[in-house]
Design a protein around this motif. Structure first.
Motif, short mmCIF file in Angstrom:
data_model
loop_
_atom_site.label_atom_id
_atom_site.label_comp_id
_atom_site.label_asym_id
_atom_site.label_seq_id
_atom_site.Cartn_x
_atom_site.Cartn_y
_atom_site.Cartn_z
N GLY A 173 0.80 -1.24 0.00
CA GLY A 173 0.00 0.00 0.00
C GLY A 173 0.82 1.27 0.00
O GLY A 173 0.27 2.37 -0.15
N PHE A 174 2.15 1.15 0.15
CA PHE A 174 2.97 2.35 0.22
C PHE A 174 2.89 3.16 -1.07
O PHE A 174 2.75 4.39 -1.04
CB PHE A 174 4.44 1.98 0.49
CG PHE A 174 5.39 3.09 0.14
CD1 PHE A 174 5.48 4.22 0.95
CD2 PHE A 174 6.18 3.03 -1.01
CE1 PHE A 174 6.35 5.26 0.62
CE2 PHE A 174 7.04 4.06 -1.34
CZ PHE A 174 7.12 5.18 -0.51
N ALA A 176 0.59 3.39 -3.37
CA ALA A 176 -0.69 4.07 -3.53
C ALA A 176 -0.79 5.27 -2.58
O ALA A 176 -1.27 6.35 -2.96
CB ALA A 176 -1.84 3.10 -3.27
N LYS A 177 -0.33 5.10 -1.35
CA LYS A 177 -0.34 6.20 -0.39
C LYS A 177 0.56 7.34 -0.86
O LYS A 177 0.20 8.52 -0.78
CB LYS A 177 0.12 5.70 0.98
CG LYS A 177 0.21 6.79 2.04
CD LYS A 177 0.77 6.23 3.35
CE LYS A 177 0.98 7.35 4.37
NZ LYS A 177 1.59 6.83 5.63
N HIS A 178 1.73 6.98 -1.36
CA HIS A 178 2.67 7.99 -1.84
C HIS A 178 2.08 8.75 -3.02
O HIS A 178 2.20 9.98 -3.11
CB HIS A 178 3.97 7.30 -2.24
CG HIS A 178 5.00 8.22 -2.81
ND1 HIS A 178 5.60 9.21 -2.07
CD2 HIS A 178 5.51 8.32 -4.07
CE1 HIS A 178 6.46 9.86 -2.83
NE2 HIS A 178 6.41 9.35 -4.04
N ARG A 180 -1.06 9.29 -3.67
CA ARG A 180 -2.10 10.20 -3.16
C ARG A 180 -1.48 11.44 -2.54
O ARG A 180 -2.00 12.55 -2.70
CB ARG A 180 -2.99 9.47 -2.15
CG ARG A 180 -3.91 8.42 -2.76
CD ARG A 180 -4.98 7.98 -1.77
NE ARG A 180 -4.42 7.36 -0.58
CZ ARG A 180 -4.17 6.05 -0.46
NH1 ARG A 180 -4.42 5.23 -1.48
NH2 ARG A 180 -3.68 5.55 0.66
N ARG A 181 -0.37 11.26 -1.82
CA ARG A 181 0.28 12.40 -1.19
C ARG A 181 0.78 13.40 -2.23
O ARG A 181 0.59 14.61 -2.10
CB ARG A 181 1.46 11.94 -0.33
CG ARG A 181 2.20 13.09 0.35
CD ARG A 181 3.37 12.61 1.17
NE ARG A 181 4.46 12.09 0.36
CZ ARG A 181 5.36 12.85 -0.27
NH1 ARG A 181 5.29 14.16 -0.19
NH2 ARG A 181 6.31 12.30 -0.98
N ASP A 193 -1.05 5.06 -11.74
CA ASP A 193 -0.94 4.18 -10.57
C ASP A 193 -0.21 2.88 -10.89
O ASP A 193 -0.27 1.93 -10.13
CB ASP A 193 -2.32 3.89 -9.97
CG ASP A 193 -3.27 3.20 -10.95
OD1 ASP A 193 -2.84 2.89 -12.09
OD2 ASP A 193 -4.42 2.99 -10.58
N ASP A 254 6.29 9.48 4.67
CA ASP A 254 6.00 8.17 4.10
C ASP A 254 7.17 7.60 3.31
O ASP A 254 7.33 6.39 3.21
CB ASP A 254 4.74 8.23 3.23
CG ASP A 254 4.94 9.04 1.96
OD1 ASP A 254 5.63 10.08 2.04
OD2 ASP A 254 4.40 8.64 0.90
N GLU A 255 8.01 8.47 2.74
CA GLU A 255 9.07 7.99 1.85
C GLU A 255 10.48 8.28 2.34
O GLU A 255 11.45 7.94 1.67
CB GLU A 255 8.91 8.66 0.47
CG GLU A 255 9.12 10.16 0.50
CD GLU A 255 9.27 10.79 -0.88
OE1 GLU A 255 9.57 10.04 -1.85
OE2 GLU A 255 9.09 12.01 -0.99
#
Length: 263
Positions: A173-174, A176-178, A180-181, A193, A254-255
């Motif tokens: 899920g990282f 996808a989260k990245h 979105r950020r 994506d 997150d990264e």
């Protein structure tokens, strides 16, 4: 993975193509010019501060690189790009007061720093080192070590290659989260994506030149003269100096990998 948002031109971003990073680099330059602004610039007469005494007389204890307006009240912000007010623009070799409460000067990290040995207590750079080649990074780190006083600390943050590759390999899920950020930042339409694209963009977009994991950061810091015992893997806003660690910005957590090296 199915692409849920097409990578196509929109009314807001005509002609945008995420699959063409070289062309998008010109858009990034234009975006940088838009954000490199302030309300007021006041040039300070005379030369830049040179040694520890000069810095202390100005109330400056450290340097934040890649910062038009450092968040540290005792920091000197620096960047290669020109900072502009409605009536003035920065020139190399001059110290400026920004909006009445922060210091700034233009510096090119591919060149020697114009400061004496042991002149500052800390150096900070958030997501800068990945924007230069490896030889430039090592040369800049040597200079950062040189200007640090005994007991001083260098804090670096940069995208963590390991986090991307784990996200790609495990589908945790990282990515996808990245994605979105980055979309919330408003720089361009939503990214594709595709997992491979989301890994490739850290290498090919935003002017990135070299991507690091912890071992690679240890490698360049060691080449710059720090010993392995002086290099520490840190957490977000955790470090030797809380005032410096607090410069970490929340939206990058997150990264990001966080590393310090003390002098």
């Amino acid at each position: 993975m199915k692409q849920t948002e097409p990578n196509a031109p929109t009314e807001r971003f005509p002609g945008w193509d995420w699959d063409d990073p070289d062309t998008l680099a010109t858009r990034l330059d234009a975006f940088s010019e838009l954000v490199a602004t302030c309300d007021q610039l006041e040039a300070r007469p005379g030369a830049l501060p040179h040694d520890h005494t000069d810095f202390r007389e100005l109330g400056i204890t450290g340097i934040e690189f890649a910062a038009f307006r450092t968040a540290h009240p005792e920091g000197l912000g620096t960047d290669l790009a020109t900072l502009r007010s409605p009536v003035a623009a920065t020139e190399p070799g001059t110290l400026y007061r920004v909006d009445g409460d922060r210091w700034f000067t233009r510096l090119d990290i591919s060149e020697p720093l114009p400061f004496a040995d042991a002149s500052v207590d800390w150096v900070y750079a958030e997501h800068l080192i990945e924007h230069v080649t490896l030889p430039v990074a090592v040369g800049w780190l040597r200079e950062a070590r040189r200007v640090l006083r005994p007991g001083g600390v260098l804090r670096l943050t940069t995208p963590d290659l390991a986090r991307y590759l784990v996200g790609y390999a495990t589908g945790d899920g990282f990515l996808a989260k990245h994605r979105r950020r980055l979309t919330t930042l408003g720089f361009g339409p939503p990214m594709p994506d595709r997992p491979a694209f989301l890994v490739n963009q850290i290498f090919r977009h935003f002017g990135h030149q070299w991507i690091y994991d912890l071992d690679e950061l240890r490698h360049v810091l060691t080449l710059a003269g720090f010993t392995p015992e002086q290099i520490r893997h840190c957490a977000y806003r955790q470090g030797l100096r809380p005032d410096v660690a607090d410069l970490d910005t929340a939206f990058r957590t997150d990264e990001t990998i966080y590393v310090e090296a003390d002098r």
